[in-house]
Design a protein around this motif. Structure first.
Motif, PDB file in Angstrom:
ATOM      1  N   LYS A 291       0.834  -1.195   0.000  1.00 50.20           N
ATOM      2  CA  LYS A 291       0.000   0.000   0.000  1.00 50.20           C
ATOM      3  C   LYS A 291       0.876   1.256   0.000  1.00 50.20           C
ATOM      4  O   LYS A 291       1.969   1.271   0.573  1.00 50.20           O
ATOM      5  CB  LYS A 291      -0.920   0.010   1.213  1.00 50.20           C
ATOM      6  CG  LYS A 291      -1.977  -1.082   1.189  1.00 50.20           C
ATOM      7  CD  LYS A 291      -2.938  -0.938   2.367  1.00 50.20           C
ATOM      8  CE  LYS A 291      -4.029  -2.000   2.314  1.00 50.20           C
ATOM      9  NZ  LYS A 291      -4.974  -1.871   3.434  1.00 50.20           N
ATOM     10  N   LEU A 292       0.359   2.310  -0.644  1.00 51.23           N
ATOM     11  CA  LEU A 292       1.071   3.592  -0.732  1.00 51.23           C
ATOM     12  C   LEU A 292       0.239   4.692  -0.097  1.00 51.23           C
ATOM     13  O   LEU A 292      -0.992   4.687  -0.177  1.00 51.23           O
ATOM     14  CB  LEU A 292       1.352   3.933  -2.204  1.00 51.23           C
ATOM     15  CG  LEU A 292       2.207   2.921  -2.984  1.00 51.23           C
ATOM     16  CD1 LEU A 292       2.276   3.335  -4.444  1.00 51.23           C
ATOM     17  CD2 LEU A 292       3.601   2.831  -2.386  1.00 51.23           C
ATOM     18  N   SER A 293       0.935   5.649   0.522  1.00 51.64           N
ATOM     19  CA  SER A 293       0.233   6.797   1.110  1.00 51.64           C
ATOM     20  C   SER A 293      -0.248   7.721  -0.006  1.00 51.64           C
ATOM     21  O   SER A 293       0.426   7.895  -1.029  1.00 51.64           O
ATOM     22  CB  SER A 293       1.169   7.560   2.054  1.00 51.64           C
ATOM     23  OG  SER A 293       0.586   8.784   2.445  1.00 51.64           O
ATOM     24  N   TRP A 294      -1.404   8.334   0.202  1.00 53.24           N
ATOM     25  CA  TRP A 294      -1.935   9.228  -0.839  1.00 53.24           C
ATOM     26  C   TRP A 294      -1.050  10.437  -1.022  1.00 53.24           C
ATOM     27  O   TRP A 294      -1.007  11.040  -2.092  1.00 53.24           O
ATOM     28  CB  TRP A 294      -3.379   9.646  -0.521  1.00 53.24           C
ATOM     29  CG  TRP A 294      -3.570  10.375   0.799  1.00 53.24           C
ATOM     30  CD1 TRP A 294      -3.869   9.820   1.993  1.00 53.24           C
ATOM     31  CD2 TRP A 294      -3.463  11.773   1.020  1.00 53.24           C
ATOM     32  NE1 TRP A 294      -3.967  10.753   2.975  1.00 53.24           N
ATOM     33  CE2 TRP A 294      -3.734  11.990   2.388  1.00 53.24           C
ATOM     34  CE3 TRP A 294      -3.173  12.888   0.212  1.00 53.24           C
ATOM     35  CZ2 TRP A 294      -3.722  13.258   2.969  1.00 53.24           C
ATOM     36  CZ3 TRP A 294      -3.183  14.148   0.798  1.00 53.24           C
ATOM     37  CH2 TRP A 294      -3.448  14.328   2.150  1.00 53.24           C
ATOM     38  N   ARG A 295      -0.311  10.775   0.048  1.00 50.55           N
ATOM     39  CA  ARG A 295       0.581  11.940  -0.074  1.00 50.55           C
ATOM     40  C   ARG A 295       1.722  11.635  -1.039  1.00 50.55           C
ATOM     41  O   ARG A 295       2.180  12.520  -1.773  1.00 50.55           O
ATOM     42  CB  ARG A 295       1.142  12.334   1.299  1.00 50.55           C
ATOM     43  CG  ARG A 295       0.085  12.925   2.232  1.00 50.55           C
ATOM     44  CD  ARG A 295       0.725  13.477   3.494  1.00 50.55           C
ATOM     45  NE  ARG A 295      -0.260  14.051   4.393  1.00 50.55           N
ATOM     46  CZ  ARG A 295      -0.756  15.284   4.283  1.00 50.55           C
ATOM     47  NH1 ARG A 295      -0.323  16.068   3.308  1.00 50.55           N
ATOM     48  NH2 ARG A 295      -1.650  15.743   5.143  1.00 50.55           N
ATOM     49  N   THR A 296       2.214  10.362  -1.030  1.00 45.81           N
ATOM     50  CA  THR A 296       3.306  10.026  -1.953  1.00 45.81           C
ATOM     51  C   THR A 296       2.840   9.979  -3.397  1.00 45.81           C
ATOM     52  O   THR A 296       3.655  10.078  -4.319  1.00 45.81           O
ATOM     53  CB  THR A 296       3.915   8.664  -1.583  1.00 45.81           C
ATOM     54  OG1 THR A 296       2.905   7.655  -1.708  1.00 45.81           O
ATOM     55  CG2 THR A 296       4.429   8.653  -0.151  1.00 45.81           C
TER      56      THR A 296
ATOM     57  N   ASN B 219      -4.650   2.008  -3.996  1.00 44.84           N
ATOM     58  CA  ASN B 219      -4.344   1.021  -2.963  1.00 44.84           C
ATOM     59  C   ASN B 219      -5.285  -0.187  -3.018  1.00 44.84           C
ATOM     60  O   ASN B 219      -5.182  -1.080  -2.174  1.00 44.84           O
ATOM     61  CB  ASN B 219      -4.423   1.649  -1.574  1.00 44.84           C
ATOM     62  CG  ASN B 219      -3.177   2.448  -1.257  1.00 44.84           C
ATOM     63  OD1 ASN B 219      -2.080   2.106  -1.686  1.00 44.84           O
ATOM     64  ND2 ASN B 219      -3.336   3.536  -0.522  1.00 44.84           N
TER      65      ASN B 219
ATOM     66  N   ASP C 150      -4.270  10.519   7.545  1.00 47.82           N
ATOM     67  CA  ASP C 150      -3.176  11.376   7.096  1.00 47.82           C
ATOM     68  C   ASP C 150      -1.951  10.573   6.685  1.00 47.82           C
ATOM     69  O   ASP C 150      -0.866  11.110   6.542  1.00 47.82           O
ATOM     70  CB  ASP C 150      -2.809  12.364   8.221  1.00 47.82           C
ATOM     71  CG  ASP C 150      -1.970  13.518   7.678  1.00 47.82           C
ATOM     72  OD1 ASP C 150      -2.006  13.744   6.447  1.00 47.82           O
ATOM     73  OD2 ASP C 150      -1.283  14.170   8.470  1.00 47.82           O
ATOM     74  N   ASP C 151      -2.080   9.246   6.583  1.00 45.10           N
ATOM     75  CA  ASP C 151      -0.895   8.458   6.227  1.00 45.10           C
ATOM     76  C   ASP C 151      -0.790   8.298   4.732  1.00 45.10           C
ATOM     77  O   ASP C 151      -1.732   8.481   3.992  1.00 45.10           O
ATOM     78  CB  ASP C 151      -0.948   7.075   6.905  1.00 45.10           C
ATOM     79  CG  ASP C 151      -2.236   6.355   6.598  1.00 45.10           C
ATOM     80  OD1 ASP C 151      -3.165   6.982   6.048  1.00 45.10           O
ATOM     81  OD2 ASP C 151      -2.331   5.144   6.923  1.00 45.10           O
TER      82      ASP C 151
ATOM     83  N   GLU D 230      -7.164  18.059   0.219  1.00 44.95           N
ATOM     84  CA  GLU D 230      -6.311  17.558   1.301  1.00 44.95           C
ATOM     85  C   GLU D 230      -7.119  17.248   2.552  1.00 44.95           C
ATOM     86  O   GLU D 230      -7.004  16.166   3.135  1.00 44.95           O
ATOM     87  CB  GLU D 230      -5.210  18.565   1.608  1.00 44.95           C
ATOM     88  CG  GLU D 230      -4.235  18.044   2.676  1.00 44.95           C
ATOM     89  CD  GLU D 230      -2.977  18.886   2.760  1.00 44.95           C
ATOM     90  OE1 GLU D 230      -2.143  18.569   3.626  1.00 44.95           O
ATOM     91  OE2 GLU D 230      -2.834  19.829   1.953  1.00 44.95           O
TER      92      GLU D 230
END
Length: 753
Positions: free
Chosen positions: A614-619, A702, A752-753, A743
């Motif tokens: 899984k990847l953070s949405w921020r990345t 994700n 927030d991850d 955001e």
């Protein structure tokens, strides 16, 4: 023998001259020998010493021939003298017999004269005697006819039916001839006819019932006597055969009941089946033999002239009678607790006991019936061996239903362990059944040779059916959920049940078929043609098709639920023209994201993918594209001329978390696209969808495979295309505005991850 003798014999018997004619023989011993020519040849071709030697040899041979001739004359002279003496004695004796022969001749002449005188004197009296004899004969016949009613009555009362029928048949030609000419004879004819009608009725009743007045069985000899007498009384042979067959069928049924009662306490199948065969088949053989003598002999066939009908009635009777017998044998052979060797020996005895009847009754196909019943019994044993496996399938489905229904607490790992446990039970159960059936597939057992292929084919069919049974039952449940929300046979089945079954079927396809196939070859060996016994190559493909169909049903069910929620929101709950500042909740993105989250939690326990990261949405910000509204028009034009793109929703969905979620997303996003095309959207509505789509681009990555990111973007672009197409004034948010507005919504939605 010399050539001169042979020549003399040939002339005496008149033999024609030919290659063996002695006169043609020019050798020194031949009749055609030329002495002068021989001497000249010798002078010409030989010297003096050779000629002297040749002369000595000739003298020696001549001397030997002379001696032999003298001996023959002496021997034959003695024989000639003996023959002459014998002839002289015979002539002397014949001279003494001649006077006696002449005396005998004169006496015979005297006898002939006396006989002629006697015949001439008695001729008149002889004619009178012949007339009186004729009158006496007529009186005797008349007396016979007059006494006939009393005689027949007495014979009938005493049970001498044969004598009664014989007397009637002797008299009936005269009665028929003179009944209308002489009243007394007509009266006799009437009485006798009445008596014989009553006798026929008694014989027919005895034949039909097959029992006597005391309820006992009528002997076959008595039955045959009734049939013969009725045939002599011109009873229709076809009706008579039907009566005989009906009577004997009842007799066989009664005997079968008695023998089954007698063997009820016998311990082994061999003795029980042998006991039935000994009594029943012996009686049956006697009945058939008697039938053939009564109705199919040359004499009867010539009278009845319907031999084909007699044969067809016999065949029908034999098939029905043997059907009762085979039903009883099947019941005995199907009893619980019979050891395979005991059962096989009993069935082998059955085949031996019935094979000879096949030739005895042509057309009855008794051998085929016996083989069929043996196959039926063996198939019954095969089915019994797999009864436990059939119950395992039912228990497995119920266990899966309880596991996913929420009635029992448990995690996804427990679901997989349940699946593994049920898989082990299924495969071990199949292997146990095959091991228990090895006695019925052993190629070393010659008794099985005619039936082994049928047993193996039936085992293969049952194994294949059991492998597919889990999928078939679950597919029916899936169809029931799609139609009404309730599965067939199980109450309120939850959709994840389909995936759990799919996982089980996938394990069977990948490993189970191979494991059971090895045991199948081990316990069943090879076919008659040398091929190894194995499961069909298409079985794995069938299981994989069932698995894919179950996954498709699950995706359809969950996708339909998502689509219904999206449809309600787009068509009835979203105000597309109401001004907003972009701070409102991203409703559509929230609906889809929460559905993905809930479904993902279920799938992680059922079809986990440990390799997925899984990847953070921020990345992902900055990696996902923004939708370019200005290219919407050119996009629509390009679609008109572009080759058809691969439709992601038409592909086969794998039994994998990300693939299943992508399929569900396809349903939801397509519904959103179609529903938006039914709306007229203002600037505020365009902004709302733009925010939802941007959030979904970040969040949904994700839930799908990395290879499907392009497919995800295509589906989201389709939604935006629909929005732009239906917008009154397509004025989108800028990228910087869009990120700042999304955001907080992303934090509220996924953290927030």
């Amino acid at each position: 023998m010399s050539s001169r003798v042979r020549s003399t014999l040939s002339k005496y018997y008149g033999l024609k001259k030919g290659a063996d004619d002695p006169s043609m023989d020019t050798s020194i011993d031949g009749a055609g020998f030329d002495a002068d020519k021989h001497v000249k040849d010798q002078f010409k071709n030989t010297n003096l010493s050779d000629m002297v030697a040749c002369t000595d040899n000739l003298r020696s041979e001549i001397r030997k021939l002379d001696d032999g001739m003298q001996m023959m004359v002496y021997d034959n002279y003695n024989k000639f003298i003996a023959a002459t003496d014998t002839i002289r004695n015979m002539k002397g004796k014949m001279d003494t017999f001649e006077p006696k022969i002449k005396g005998l001749d004169s006496k015979m002449e005297s006898i002939r004269n006396i006989s002629a005188q006697v015949n001439e004197g008695l001729s008149e009296r002889r004619n009178k005697i012949e007339e009186l004899h004729t009158v006496r004969s007529l009186l005797t016949k008349l007396q016979f006819l007059t006494d006939l009613p009393g005689y027949i009555h007495k014979c009938t009362q005493d049970g001498h039916w044969v004598q009664a029928v014989q007397a009637y048949n002797q008299a009936v030609p005269y009665l028929d001839k003179y009944a209308n000419k002489h009243a007394p004879i007509g009266k006799v004819h009437q009485e006798v006819t009445s008596m014989m009608s009553a006798l026929k009725s008694r014989m027919e009743a005895k034949l039909e019932q097959g029992t006597n007045s005391k309820g006992g069985e009528v002997a076959l000899l008595e039955i045959s006597e009734c049939v013969n007498l009725l045939l002599q009384l011109k009873k229709d042979p076809k009706l008579l055969r039907a009566m005989y067959i009906s009577s004997q069928q009842q007799s066989l049924s009664r005997k079968l009941v008695r023998v089954k009662h007698d063997i009820s306490n016998v311990s082994t199948a061999v003795d029980r089946i042998g006991g039935v065969s000994k009594v029943y088949l012996s009686e049956f053989r006697d009945l058939v033999d008697e039938y053939q003598q009564l109705f199919m002999s040359e004499e009867t066939a010539a009278v009845a002239s319907d031999g084909a009908t007699a044969q067809s009635q016999l065949v029908a009777f034999s098939q029905e009678a043997m059907g009762l017998f085979f039903d009883s044998v099947q019941a005995e052979a199907s009893r619980d607790g019979l050891a395979p060797p005991d059962l096989l020996e009993a069935l082998s005895t059955l085949v031996v006991d019935t094979n000879y009847l096949d030739e005895f009754i042509p057309g009855a196909q008794i051998k085929a019936m016996a083989q069929k019943i043996v196959c039926t019994v063996l198939r019954g044993r095969v089915s019994s061996a797999f009864d436990r496996n059939q119950q395992m399938v039912t228990d497995c489905l119920q266990q899966f239903d309880r596991a996913v229904g929420g009635n029992e607490p448990g995690s996804g790992e427990q679901h997989l362990s349940i699946c593994r446990r049920e898989y082990d039970k299924f495969t071990v159960g199949m292997q146990t059944a095959l091991r228990n059936l090895s006695a019925f597939t052993d190629s070393r057992n010659e008794l099985l040779d005619p039936f082994r292929e049928d047993v193996i084919s039936y085992i293969l069919a049952l194994v294949e059916e059991l492998f597919c049974e889990i999928g078939k039952a679950s597919l029916a449940i899936g169809e029931g959920i799609l139609e009404s929300g309730i599965g067939e046979g199980l109450s309120a089945v939850e959709p994840p049940y389909l995936l759990l079954v799919g996982q089980m079927i996938d394990e069977l396809a990948q490993n189970g078929v191979g494991e059971v196939g090895m045991k199948l070859e081990q316990h069943c060996g090879k076919h008659a043609d040398g091929r190894a016994v194995s499961l069909p190559q298409t079985l794995t493909q069938q299981l994989e098709a069932q698995r894919d169909k179950l996954v498709e049903y699950y995706v359809t069910i969950e996708g339909r639920a998502l689509s219904e929620t999206v449809e309600t929101q787009v068509l009835f709950q979203t105000e597309w023209h109401k001004p907003n500042d972009g701070e409102a909740e991203a409703v559509l993105a929230g609906i889809i994201t929460r559905k993905m989250l809930e479904t993902s939690e279920v799938l992680e326990g059922l079809v986990p993918n440990l390799k997925f990261t899984k990847l953070s949405w921020r990345t992902l910000r900055g990696q996902v594209k923004f939708y370019n509204v200005n290219k919407s028009i050119s996009h629509n034009i390009d679609k008109l001329f572009a080759a058809p793109a691969e439709r992601y929703e038409n592909r086969v969905i794998k039994l994998q978390r990300e693939d299943i979620l992508f399929g569900i997303l396809g349903h939801g996003l397509k519904t959103m696209t179609e529903c938006i095309r039914l709306q007229t959207i203002g600037i505020a509505g365009l902004h709302l969808i733009q925010i939802d789509i941007y959030i979904l681009r970040l969040v949904l990555r994700n839930y799908v495979e990395r290879a499907m990111d392009d497919g995800l973007d295509i589906m989201l672009d389709e939604v935006m295309n629909s929005v732009v197409d239906r917008s009154i004034m397509p004025t989108p948010l800028e990228a910087s505005e869009l990120e700042s507005l999304c955001e907080s919504k992303l934090i509220n939605l996924v953290g927030d991850d």
